[in-house]
Design a protein around this motif. Structure first.
Motif, PDB file in Angstrom:
ATOM      1  N   UNK A 150       5.979   9.353   4.708  1.00  0.00           N
ATOM      2  CA  UNK A 150       5.198  10.470   4.186  1.00  0.00           C
ATOM      3  C   UNK A 150       5.272  11.646   5.158  1.00  0.00           C
ATOM      4  N   UNK A 151       5.346  12.826   4.593  1.00  0.00           N
ATOM      5  CA  UNK A 151       5.391  14.062   5.389  1.00  0.00           C
ATOM      6  C   UNK A 151       4.184  14.929   5.025  1.00  0.00           C
ATOM      7  N   UNK A 152       3.369  15.221   5.995  1.00  0.00           N
ATOM      8  CA  UNK A 152       2.200  16.078   5.817  1.00  0.00           C
ATOM      9  C   UNK A 152       2.536  17.459   6.362  1.00  0.00           C
ATOM     10  N   UNK A 153       2.390  18.475   5.540  1.00  0.00           N
ATOM     11  CA  UNK A 153       2.772  19.829   5.939  1.00  0.00           C
ATOM     12  C   UNK A 153       1.735  20.819   5.410  1.00  0.00           C
ATOM     13  N   UNK A 154       1.775  22.017   5.948  1.00  0.00           N
ATOM     14  CA  UNK A 154       0.858  23.078   5.527  1.00  0.00           C
ATOM     15  C   UNK A 154       1.542  23.963   4.501  1.00  0.00           C
ATOM     16  N   UNK A 160       0.831  -1.207   0.000  1.00  0.00           N
ATOM     17  CA  UNK A 160       0.000   0.000   0.000  1.00  0.00           C
ATOM     18  C   UNK A 160       0.867   1.259   0.000  1.00  0.00           C
ATOM     19  N   UNK A 161       1.964   1.208   0.746  1.00  0.00           N
ATOM     20  CA  UNK A 161       2.870   2.357   0.777  1.00  0.00           C
ATOM     21  C   UNK A 161       3.461   2.605  -0.605  1.00  0.00           C
ATOM     22  N   UNK A 162       3.823   1.545  -1.313  1.00  0.00           N
ATOM     23  CA  UNK A 162       4.378   1.697  -2.661  1.00  0.00           C
ATOM     24  C   UNK A 162       3.370   2.317  -3.610  1.00  0.00           C
ATOM     25  N   UNK A 163       2.102   1.989  -3.464  1.00  0.00           N
ATOM     26  CA  UNK A 163       1.072   2.586  -4.316  1.00  0.00           C
ATOM     27  C   UNK A 163       0.987   4.091  -4.082  1.00  0.00           C
ATOM     28  N   UNK A 164       1.033   4.507  -2.822  1.00  0.00           N
ATOM     29  CA  UNK A 164       0.990   5.945  -2.525  1.00  0.00           C
ATOM     30  C   UNK A 164       2.271   6.628  -2.973  1.00  0.00           C
ATOM     31  N   UNK A 165       3.402   5.954  -2.860  1.00  0.00           N
ATOM     32  CA  UNK A 165       4.648   6.543  -3.334  1.00  0.00           C
ATOM     33  C   UNK A 165       4.597   6.808  -4.831  1.00  0.00           C
ATOM     34  N   UNK A 173      -7.091  12.137  -1.273  1.00  0.00           N
ATOM     35  CA  UNK A 173      -8.217  11.360  -0.761  1.00  0.00           C
ATOM     36  C   UNK A 173      -9.109  10.868  -1.897  1.00  0.00           C
ATOM     37  N   UNK A 174      -9.213  11.673  -2.954  1.00  0.00           N
ATOM     38  CA  UNK A 174     -10.017  11.262  -4.120  1.00  0.00           C
ATOM     39  C   UNK A 174      -9.265  10.231  -4.955  1.00  0.00           C
ATOM     40  N   UNK A 175      -7.950  10.451  -5.152  1.00  0.00           N
ATOM     41  CA  UNK A 175      -7.169   9.528  -5.969  1.00  0.00           C
ATOM     42  C   UNK A 175      -7.002   8.168  -5.309  1.00  0.00           C
ATOM     43  N   UNK A 176      -7.063   8.130  -3.982  1.00  0.00           N
ATOM     44  CA  UNK A 176      -6.867   6.872  -3.264  1.00  0.00           C
ATOM     45  C   UNK A 176      -8.079   5.956  -3.356  1.00  0.00           C
ATOM     46  N   UNK A 177      -9.172   6.431  -3.943  1.00  0.00           N
ATOM     47  CA  UNK A 177     -10.351   5.570  -4.084  1.00  0.00           C
ATOM     48  C   UNK A 177     -10.039   4.366  -4.972  1.00  0.00           C
ATOM     49  N   UNK A 178      -9.105   4.554  -5.925  1.00  0.00           N
ATOM     50  CA  UNK A 178      -8.762   3.452  -6.817  1.00  0.00           C
ATOM     51  C   UNK A 178      -8.033   2.333  -6.082  1.00  0.00           C
ATOM     52  N   UNK A 179      -7.459   2.638  -4.911  1.00  0.00           N
ATOM     53  CA  UNK A 179      -6.778   1.627  -4.109  1.00  0.00           C
ATOM     54  C   UNK A 179      -7.702   0.938  -3.111  1.00  0.00           C
ATOM     55  N   UNK A 217      -4.159   6.940   6.842  1.00  0.00           N
ATOM     56  CA  UNK A 217      -3.144   5.938   6.506  1.00  0.00           C
ATOM     57  C   UNK A 217      -1.756   6.585   6.418  1.00  0.00           C
ATOM     58  N   UNK A 218      -1.665   7.771   5.849  1.00  0.00           N
ATOM     59  CA  UNK A 218      -0.367   8.435   5.718  1.00  0.00           C
ATOM     60  C   UNK A 218       0.216   8.793   7.076  1.00  0.00           C
ATOM     61  N   UNK A 219      -0.642   9.180   8.011  1.00  0.00           N
ATOM     62  CA  UNK A 219      -0.156   9.569   9.331  1.00  0.00           C
ATOM     63  C   UNK A 219       0.418   8.390  10.113  1.00  0.00           C
ATOM     64  N   UNK A 220       0.103   7.166   9.704  1.00  0.00           N
ATOM     65  CA  UNK A 220       0.657   5.999  10.384  1.00  0.00           C
ATOM     66  C   UNK A 220       2.127   5.770  10.048  1.00  0.00           C
TER      67      UNK A 220
END
Length: 468
Positions: A115-119, A69-74, A91-97, A107-110
């Motif tokens: 993955x780095x989430x930033x503002x 799953x991580x490889x798919x997001x990468x 969030x919309x693109x991840x529907x295909x997964x 999932x990314x926050x885990x």
């Protein structure tokens, strides 16, 4: 863990506590109708065996389920512009997964090490990008993949040599390219780049592309199990007759081995068979002896197929793609369950939809015994996935990318230099004369101000170069 490794134990298995002579015991056993009916097929391993789980391999697949799953997001993030993507769009693109609404962000926050989430500083919305550790792991895997392309060429040549006709469908090889260490553009970087080894052509009847071996090299027809037998013979001095056609058998914990089953395995280990690289079309396969040889040859083909992979594992569904070309049985799963001491089938990792086949002799305690650079590079991603999020928070506290930290560093360096210069003035520039003291103090102060500005600027520039 019960092991049968090139062993000879038929004599000890037939021993009994009875006082009857050995000939009488054997006659009594063979006279038994149940035993005689079973013993008549003792050169074949009993069918319909219950599968015994090995948690070491299942845990390995549980980790790989996360890394898939991580490889798919990468791949999704790297395909975007500037390799960043808003969380709302992700969030919309991840529907295909198969992710539902708001599940992608959770999932990314885990996995904060991947993955780095930033503002965003201007748009003030949340974005996602890959961390430096993740980008470094991707670069290391790419370098390892490019470095082992000569070995991948040899693996592909051996794979084609195991085919009946010396050719395989391009699509079947493309599906399993990651297992054999082939790059995504292997059609151009491997097949067309080495015309002395491969030939690519289109079939007129099926309109499918095929890869064909140009020349059969006898030096490539040595199997991995043959080299293992030679090592056993040289290192342990085992009888050559016992090693000649045997396989390394390592049963999982909890596998019940009866006396009759031991005898069947002992006899099966000595059944001769044709090499996976040998052309069997010239043999008459209708006899019972030929069928026994072909059955054991199928074990050798799957064993060699797994030995050619990077991680010594491959899904059962991808082995099925080569079934017709390599004379493998139809019911592959039932066939592999007959040989649980050689192979292990794991149903973990994809909700039971895929079956991953491991080569048992290549693993120990859930790790590859002889790892390669590409395997180690891929395992680094699993290490990042398994790292605790708490450690990621500690790393963020130790290494900061904010502007406030730069300002604090500037103040710290400026105060440090001013204190040092004041100490220098007191100790080195002390003059009794008031006018001289005042003059020297003013000169020292002006020099200190000049030095402070220049040193501070150089230090900050050097620091910015290191950070950026």
């Amino acid at each position: 863990m019960k092991k049968i490794v090139f062993s000879t134990f038929a004599t000890s298995l037939l021993k009994s506590e009875s006082r009857q002579p050995s000939n009488s015991i054997a006659f009594t056993l063979l006279r038994n109708p149940f035993f005689s009916r079973w013993f008549s097929q003792s050169t074949s391993i009993p069918k319909n065996l219950k599968r015994v789980r090995d948690h070491g391999y299942d845990n390995y697949m549980e980790v790989e389920k996360k890394t898939r799953k991580v490889l798919k997001f990468q791949d999704l993030i790297l395909s975007q512009r500037n390799q960043t993507v808003p969380i709302s769009r992700l969030d919309v693109l991840a529907r295909r997964f198969g992710f539902k609404q708001h599940e992608a962000g959770a999932f990314l926050l885990k996995f904060p090490h991947v993955f780095e989430v930033y503002e965003h500083p201007v748009q003030r919305i949340l974005y996602c990008r890959l961390t430096r550790k993740s980008l470094l792991q991707i670069q290391q895997e790419k370098e390892a993949l490019d470095a082992q392309i000569p070995d991948a060429v040899v693996r592909l040549r051996k794979l084609l040599l195991m085919s009946n006709t010396g050719r395989l469908r391009l699509e079947h090889v493309r599906i399993a390219r990651a297992e054999f260490g082939l790059p995504e553009d292997f059609e151009y970087s491997v097949i067309l780049k080495y015309p002395e080894f491969f030939r690519l052509f289109d079939a007129k009847a099926t309109r499918n592309k095929y890869i064909e071996i140009v020349e059969r090299d006898p030096s490539l027809t040595v199997c991995a199990i043959e080299m293992a037998r030679e090592r056993e013979y040289r290192e342990k001095g085992i009888d050559a007759e016992d090693v000649r056609f045997s396989f390394i058998i390592n049963f999982p914990p909890g596998f019940k081995i009866g006396k009759y089953y031991r005898i069947a395995v002992w006899k099966w280990q000595r059944v001769p068979y044709w090499s996976p690289y040998e052309d069997v079309s010239r043999y008459d396969l209708r006899s019972l002896e030929a069928q026994k040889r072909m059955e054991k040859r199928a074990v050798a083909v799957i064993h060699e197929l797994l030995s050619l992979t990077i991680e010594k594992k491959i899904t059962l569904e991808r082995i099925a793609h080569f079934r017709m070309a390599m004379n493998l049985p139809k019911k592959l799963k039932d066939f592999l369950l007959q040989h649980q001491g050689i192979f292990y089938i794991s149903t973990r990792g994809n909700h039971g939809k895929l079956h991953t086949v491991f080569l048992r002799e290549a693993y120990k305690k859930g790790e590859l015994i002889e790892p390669n650079d590409l395997y180690l590079a891929r395992r680094k991603l699993a290490d990042l996935v398994l790292l605790s999020p708490r450690k990621a928070n500690v790393d963020k506290e130790l290494v900061s990318y904010g502007r406030d930290d730069h300002d604090e560093m500037r103040r710290f360096r400026r105060d440090h230099i001013e204190n040092k210069m004041m100490k220098f003035d007191v100790q080195e520039n002390f003059v009794p004369d008031a006018e001289g003291d005042e003059q020297l103090d003013s000169d020292a102060a002006s020099e200190a101000d000049f030095t402070d500005d220049s040193d501070d600027g150089d230090a900050i520039n050097d620091e910015e170069e290191v950070i950026h």
